[in-house]
Scaffold this active site. Structure first.
Site, short mmCIF file in Angstrom:
data_model
loop_
_atom_site.label_atom_id
_atom_site.label_comp_id
_atom_site.label_asym_id
_atom_site.label_seq_id
_atom_site.Cartn_x
_atom_site.Cartn_y
_atom_site.Cartn_z
N ARG A 46 0.86 -1.20 0.00
CA ARG A 46 0.00 0.00 0.00
C ARG A 46 0.88 1.24 0.00
O ARG A 46 0.62 2.22 -0.67
CB ARG A 46 -0.96 0.01 1.20
N TYR A 101 -15.61 16.88 -16.52
CA TYR A 101 -15.98 15.48 -16.36
C TYR A 101 -17.09 15.39 -15.32
O TYR A 101 -16.98 15.97 -14.22
CB TYR A 101 -14.74 14.68 -15.93
N ASP A 173 -6.81 19.29 -14.72
CA ASP A 173 -7.11 17.92 -15.18
C ASP A 173 -6.61 17.83 -16.62
O ASP A 173 -7.19 18.43 -17.53
CB ASP A 173 -8.62 17.66 -15.07
N LYS A 198 -7.52 6.68 -19.61
CA LYS A 198 -7.80 7.21 -20.95
C LYS A 198 -6.55 7.11 -21.83
O LYS A 198 -6.08 6.02 -22.06
CB LYS A 198 -8.33 8.64 -20.80
C1 LIG Z 1 -12.51 9.68 -16.94
C2 LIG Z 1 -12.14 11.01 -16.42
C3 LIG Z 1 -11.92 11.20 -15.03
C4 LIG Z 1 -12.15 10.11 -14.02
O1 LIG Z 1 -11.23 9.06 -14.16
P1 LIG Z 1 -11.56 7.51 -13.82
O2 LIG Z 1 -10.29 6.84 -14.20
O3 LIG Z 1 -12.74 7.12 -14.66
O4 LIG Z 1 -11.87 7.43 -12.37
C5 LIG Z 1 -11.52 12.46 -14.63
N1 LIG Z 1 -11.36 13.48 -15.51
C6 LIG Z 1 -11.56 13.32 -16.83
C7 LIG Z 1 -11.39 14.49 -17.76
C8 LIG Z 1 -11.98 12.09 -17.33
O5 LIG Z 1 -12.20 11.94 -18.64
#
Ligand SMILES: *Cc1c(COP(=O)(O)O)cnc(C)c1O
Length: 379
Positions: A46, A101, A173, A198
């Site tokens: 962890r 998001y 982000d 992604k």
């Molecule tokens: C998918 C996404 C998230 C969240 O990520 P997860 O891996 O699905 O928890 C946050 N910000 C953006 C812009 C995203 O496309």
């Protein structure tokens, strides 16, 4: 200083010292034998795991986080968001974008909001509005650029200056652009957030997230929360993410090329209304995007001329573009945000148009992708 493509393949990924394996092994172990109590490089998975360390080292170096900075890999993008939430206390305030998001908004409104943290939604393309939203108790300006799903582009450098005039940190982000196309830390952001699910992972086979910062004090806090709360990726997830990271640059180049051609095809299509893609000269922040990013990314949104029913028909008719949530994989995806990824923002300031279609353009041959969209849009 090595270039991006080289760092992605080599940083933190030296051959394994015991076997010479050129690929970082999947250290499937929860604990580590110690010579004497308290003498260890690794103690418990962890807290730290070598496969995760390799990923964190590579992610940090790709953004030039520096000797004092680093990255914290998490079990998902939302787990990275949640770690940032631990920095906030009741009475604190956050500025958030009016296009983001959906899960980010849900976490801020329904989790942090319930804990007494206030937030203000602002159109962050309007810098005066951002400055006006700042309060003495604002601790965080949360930005996303390009935004999901409307592909707005916000000025990271200007937001960093505004956040800095108060007592706030700037988070970007960077999931859509990735560090290959956009470097938030070098533009003044305090921390970059990724859903590595992604583009970084890039093959739709793993869920993960990360935070990257050059600020040593912030890194220490985030590492403390990572260990204290425990939302860590397992070693296999860290391995898959690293495997994807190695080809991020060449995949991103192809995503950008394909998306640009598809955006131009959509603009000329009689069934298509507004097209949102930062690479189009008609995009309201095209010049900013050209300055701030080294490519315009693989995400496109558009509206159908005939309304929401047509949007639903189009996404049901595509064959190569799978109708699915998520984005950033090698395969092309299509969705209707209002009914899928952005359901949780219905009725809020972040509500998206019902006839909006979002494309995650993959790296298939662009002619095949255009033919698929053409048949889905016609008739
Ligand atoms: C998918 C996404 C998230 C969240 O990520 P997860 O891996 O699905 O928890 C946050 N910000 C953006 C812009 C995203 O496309």
């Amino acid at each position: 200083m090595k270039r991006f493509e080289t760092i992605a393949i080599h940083a933190g990924q030296e051959p394994d010292p015991t076997t010479g394996a050129v690929v970082t092994p999947i250290y499937a172990t929860s604990t580590y034998a110690q010579e004497a109590p308290g003498t260890f490089a690794y103690e418990y998975s962890r807290t730290d795991n070598p496969t995760r360390t390799a990923l964190q080292t590579a992610l940090a170096e790709l953004e030039g986080a520096g000797a004092g900075g680093g990255a914290v890999a998490t079990a998902s993008g939302m787990a990275a968001t949640a770690l940032m939430g631990y920095l906030l206390k009741p009475g604190d305030h956050i500025v958030i974008p009016n296009d983001a998001y959906g899960g980010t908004y849900r976490f801020i409104a329904r989790v942090l909001g319930e804990q007494g943290i206030a937030w203000t939604v602002v159109d962050q393309t309007d810098l005066e509005a951002v400055a006006a939203a700042l309060r003495p108790e604002t601790r965080l300006v949360w930005a996303e650029t390009p935004t999901n799903p409307l592909l707005r582009v916000v000025d990271i450098e200007a937001l960093a200056v505004i956040a800095g005039t108060g007592n706030a940190r700037l988070l970007v982000d960077n999931t859509f652009a990735t560090a290959y196309l956009q470097q938030p830390l070098s533009l003044g952001a305090d921390v970059s957030l990724y859903s590595t699910t992604k583009y970084v992972g890039g093959h739709s086979d793993v869920v993960g997230g990360a935070l990257v910062t050059a600020d040593g004090e912030l890194l220490e806090q985030l590492r403390f929360f990572q260990n204290a709360a425990g939302p860590v990726p397992g070693p296999f997830d860290a391995y898959l993410t690293l495997r994807g990271l190695k080809t991020l640059a060449i995949r991103m180049d192809r995503h950008c090329e394909n998306a640009e051609q598809i955006a131009r095809f959509l603009v000329d299509h009689p069934a298509v209304g507004d097209v949102y893609y930062p690479g189009l000269e008609s995009h309201p922040q095209h010049e900013l995007a050209a300055r701030q990013m080294s490519g315009f990314g693989g995400m496109i949104s558009f509206r159908t001329r005939a309304g929401p029913d047509v949007a639903e028909k189009v996404v049901a008719k595509t064959e190569l573009f799978f109708l699915a949530e998520s984005l950033g994989g090698v395969e092309s995806l299509v969705e209707v945000p209002a009914l899928m990824t952005h359901m949780s923002v219905a009725g809020t300031d972040l509500e998206v148009p019902p006839d909006l279609v979002r494309l995650s353009v993959g790296i298939e041959h662009v002619d095949d992708l255009i033919a698929d969209l053409d048949q889905a849009l016609s008739g």
